[in-house]
Write a protein that holds these residues in place. Structure first.
Motif, PDB file in Angstrom:
ATOM      1  N   LEU A 244      14.247 -30.695  28.251  1.00  0.00           N
ATOM      2  CA  LEU A 244      13.855 -31.817  29.107  1.00  0.00           C
ATOM      3  C   LEU A 244      12.444 -32.289  28.795  1.00  0.00           C
ATOM      4  CD1 LEU A 244      15.306 -30.787  32.595  1.00  0.00           C
ATOM      5  CD2 LEU A 244      16.260 -32.358  30.924  1.00  0.00           C
ATOM      6  N   TYR A 245      11.584 -31.373  28.355  1.00  0.00           N
ATOM      7  CA  TYR A 245      10.201 -31.743  28.036  1.00  0.00           C
ATOM      8  C   TYR A 245      10.030 -32.149  26.575  1.00  0.00           C
ATOM      9  CZ  TYR A 245       8.372 -30.270  32.560  1.00  0.00           C
ATOM     10  OH  TYR A 245       8.097 -30.162  33.905  1.00  0.00           O
ATOM     11  N   GLY A 246      11.133 -32.182  25.840  1.00  0.00           N
ATOM     12  CA  GLY A 246      11.065 -32.631  24.454  1.00  0.00           C
ATOM     13  C   GLY A 246      10.471 -31.609  23.506  1.00  0.00           C
ATOM     14  N   SER A 247      10.599 -30.333  23.830  1.00  0.00           N
ATOM     15  CA  SER A 247      10.018 -29.285  22.986  1.00  0.00           C
ATOM     16  C   SER A 247      10.833 -29.081  21.715  1.00  0.00           C
ATOM     17  CB  SER A 247       9.947 -27.959  23.749  1.00  0.00           C
ATOM     18  OG  SER A 247       9.169 -28.091  24.913  1.00  0.00           O
ATOM     19  N   SER A 248      10.156 -28.678  20.657  1.00  0.00           N
ATOM     20  CA  SER A 248      10.808 -28.380  19.384  1.00  0.00           C
ATOM     21  C   SER A 248      11.341 -26.953  19.409  1.00  0.00           C
ATOM     22  CB  SER A 248       9.801 -28.525  18.243  1.00  0.00           C
ATOM     23  OG  SER A 248       8.779 -27.542  18.375  1.00  0.00           O
ATOM     24  N   ARG A 285      15.537 -41.631  23.546  1.00  0.00           N
ATOM     25  CA  ARG A 285      14.381 -41.663  22.646  1.00  0.00           C
ATOM     26  C   ARG A 285      14.395 -42.930  21.795  1.00  0.00           C
ATOM     27  NH1 ARG A 285      16.241 -36.276  21.554  1.00  0.00           N
ATOM     28  NH2 ARG A 285      15.180 -34.765  22.890  1.00  0.00           N
ATOM     29  N   ASP A 286      15.564 -43.322  21.312  1.00  0.00           N
ATOM     30  CA  ASP A 286      15.674 -44.539  20.503  1.00  0.00           C
ATOM     31  C   ASP A 286      15.293 -45.765  21.327  1.00  0.00           C
ATOM     32  OD1 ASP A 286      16.490 -43.060  18.349  1.00  0.00           O
ATOM     33  OD2 ASP A 286      18.639 -43.460  18.622  1.00  0.00           O
ATOM     34  N   GLU A 287      15.763 -45.823  22.572  1.00  0.00           N
ATOM     35  CA  GLU A 287      15.444 -46.963  23.436  1.00  0.00           C
ATOM     36  C   GLU A 287      13.946 -47.052  23.699  1.00  0.00           C
ATOM     37  OE1 GLU A 287      16.145 -48.457  28.053  1.00  0.00           O
ATOM     38  OE2 GLU A 287      17.459 -46.918  27.211  1.00  0.00           O
ATOM     39  N   ALA A 288      13.337 -45.906  23.987  1.00  0.00           N
ATOM     40  CA  ALA A 288      11.908 -45.882  24.265  1.00  0.00           C
ATOM     41  C   ALA A 288      11.109 -46.318  23.051  1.00  0.00           C
ATOM     42  CB  ALA A 288      11.481 -44.483  24.699  1.00  0.00           C
ATOM     43  N   ASP A 289      11.558 -45.877  21.871  1.00  0.00           N
ATOM     44  CA  ASP A 289      10.849 -46.193  20.635  1.00  0.00           C
ATOM     45  C   ASP A 289      11.000 -47.669  20.262  1.00  0.00           C
ATOM     46  OD1 ASP A 289       9.265 -45.391  18.429  1.00  0.00           O
ATOM     47  OD2 ASP A 289      11.050 -45.349  17.160  1.00  0.00           O
ATOM     48  N   GLN A 290      12.214 -48.204  20.422  1.00  0.00           N
ATOM     49  CA  GLN A 290      12.487 -49.584  20.011  1.00  0.00           C
ATOM     50  C   GLN A 290      12.055 -50.627  21.050  1.00  0.00           C
ATOM     51  OE1 GLN A 290      16.672 -49.672  19.056  1.00  0.00           O
ATOM     52  NE2 GLN A 290      16.507 -47.939  17.632  1.00  0.00           N
ATOM     53  N   TYR A 310       9.143 -38.855  22.344  1.00  0.00           N
ATOM     54  CA  TYR A 310       9.675 -37.527  22.681  1.00  0.00           C
ATOM     55  C   TYR A 310       9.533 -37.225  24.178  1.00  0.00           C
ATOM     56  CZ  TYR A 310       4.857 -35.825  22.948  1.00  0.00           C
ATOM     57  OH  TYR A 310       3.554 -35.628  23.317  1.00  0.00           O
ATOM     58  N   GLN A 311       8.652 -37.978  24.867  1.00  0.00           N
ATOM     59  CA  GLN A 311       8.455 -37.774  26.302  1.00  0.00           C
ATOM     60  C   GLN A 311       9.457 -38.557  27.145  1.00  0.00           C
ATOM     61  OE1 GLN A 311       4.422 -39.026  27.015  1.00  0.00           O
ATOM     62  NE2 GLN A 311       3.511 -37.264  25.998  1.00  0.00           N
ATOM     63  N   ALA A 312      10.245 -39.398  26.492  1.00  0.00           N
ATOM     64  CA  ALA A 312      11.109 -40.323  27.227  1.00  0.00           C
ATOM     65  C   ALA A 312      12.172 -39.601  28.054  1.00  0.00           C
ATOM     66  CB  ALA A 312      11.770 -41.296  26.256  1.00  0.00           C
ATOM     67  N   VAL A 313      12.777 -38.551  27.502  1.00  0.00           N
ATOM     68  CA  VAL A 313      13.822 -37.830  28.235  1.00  0.00           C
ATOM     69  C   VAL A 313      13.246 -37.248  29.523  1.00  0.00           C
ATOM     70  CG1 VAL A 313      15.380 -35.857  28.207  1.00  0.00           C
ATOM     71  CG2 VAL A 313      15.167 -37.306  26.178  1.00  0.00           C
TER      72      VAL A 313
END
Length: 324
Positions: A244-248, A285-290, A310-313
């Motif tokens: 949820l926090y976008g961790s790798s 993530r794609d929506e936030a980026d685009q 990566y923070q979007a989720v």
């Protein structure tokens, strides 16, 4: 909503000033006792003369004691994931508590226990300083976080230390009015349930509808077991919130104390069991980026800063929970 927050701020919450003074005296004695134990251990085990003079609150002195005088191996930055969060651990002194917790050493374990007692004392003192006629009047800020969650200050009651065995109690200092009771109410694993609803993953939704502990039932499915140990449940909980926090995978490995390959396999297993969760996260993530941001189900918008997709989720899940 605003009227409710106003009433909470206006009436405040009861705080036992008299007992807080007693707790502070007890904590002062406990801090002194644990500090004496630290000094005796340094001198008896290492023969270090600095045991009598070191200021444990000084990062510089503590760092020199640990890595020079006691010759404890320094943590290797190359063994940790990249990222701002981990860069903060590796300050010049290497004395961040999160970093020290990864070092297996009896003295460091004793030092961290001492540090916890000090932290509890600081919390109680901060409440006592702001208490007026046995009441605290915190401020709640509805625009204090980017995800929409309420923040609290003066004092921050959202960050009260949990009561732990061997440590003075903080939360029992909050008291209700005479003839009334304090009631603790919380959503059960709200973020995971929100993830199931927004992703519409059938497998995750079916577990939500069962009304059971999400970390346990997900863990049973992933590990193919009828019963989970506490450690296995903790791993699944870490996986949930790390995703949820976008961790790798490398950051997850650090959190659960495993190698990266094991953490990566766990993440892949999670996505295999809940495939629509991965589709949902990738789309967000794609929506936030685009689009430069995302829109929550209420219409509120979250602006995506450059390089922060990566923070979007987390923004969608936490933001939606906040809206709810």
């Amino acid at each position: 909503y605003l009227k409710a927050l106003y009433r909470i701020e206006y009436f405040g919450i009861g705080f036992d000033e008299e007992r807080s003074e007693t707790e502070l005296f007890d904590i002062e004695d406990l801090v002194s006792l644990k500090e004496l134990e630290l000094r005796e251990y340094i001198y008896n085990e290492y023969g270090c003369e600095k045991a009598h003079t070191i200021n444990f609150n000084s990062s510089k002195q503590l760092s020199e004691l640990l890595y020079v005088d006691l010759d404890i191996p320094r943590p290797d930055r190359n063994l940790y994931p990249n990222g701002v969060a981990f860069d903060k651990l590796f300050t010049s002194t290497l004395t961040n508590a999160d970093l020290l917790e990864t070092i297996k050493n009896p003295f460091i374990e004793m030092f961290l226990e001492w540090k916890k007692v000090v932290a509890v004392g600081k919390s109680i003192q901060s409440y006592a300083d702001l208490s007026f006629n046995n009441r605290l009047y915190p401020s709640f800020n509805i625009t204090g976080t980017r995800t929409g969650r309420i923040s609290c200050s003066q004092p921050n009651l959202q960050n009260s230390p949990k009561d732990k065995k061997g440590l003075p109690s903080v939360r029992t200092l909050f008291r209700p009015n005479e003839g009334e009771k304090l009631i603790s109410i919380d959503y059960q694993q709200q973020e995971i349930r929100m993830l199931a609803i927004l992703s519409q993953d059938e497998n995750l939704l079916s577990l939500v509808k069962d009304g059971t502990d999400m970390h346990t039932v997900v863990g049973k499915q992933m590990f193919r077991k009828d019963e989970l140990t506490k450690e296995e449940r903790d791993v699944i909980k870490a996986i949930h919130f790390s995703l949820l926090y976008g961790s790798s995978p490398s950051a997850i490995a650090f959190k659960i104390g495993s190698d990266v390959e094991y953490a990566d396999n766990l993440v892949n297993t999670y996505y295999e069991n809940f495939p629509d969760v991965k589709v949902f996260m990738d789309n967000i993530r794609d929506e936030a980026d685009q689009m430069g941001g995302i829109t929550l189900f209420t219409g509120r918008k979250w602006e995506c800063l450059p390089g922060a997709a990566y923070q979007a989720v987390n923004a969608v899940i936490q933001g939606s929970c906040a809206e709810l």
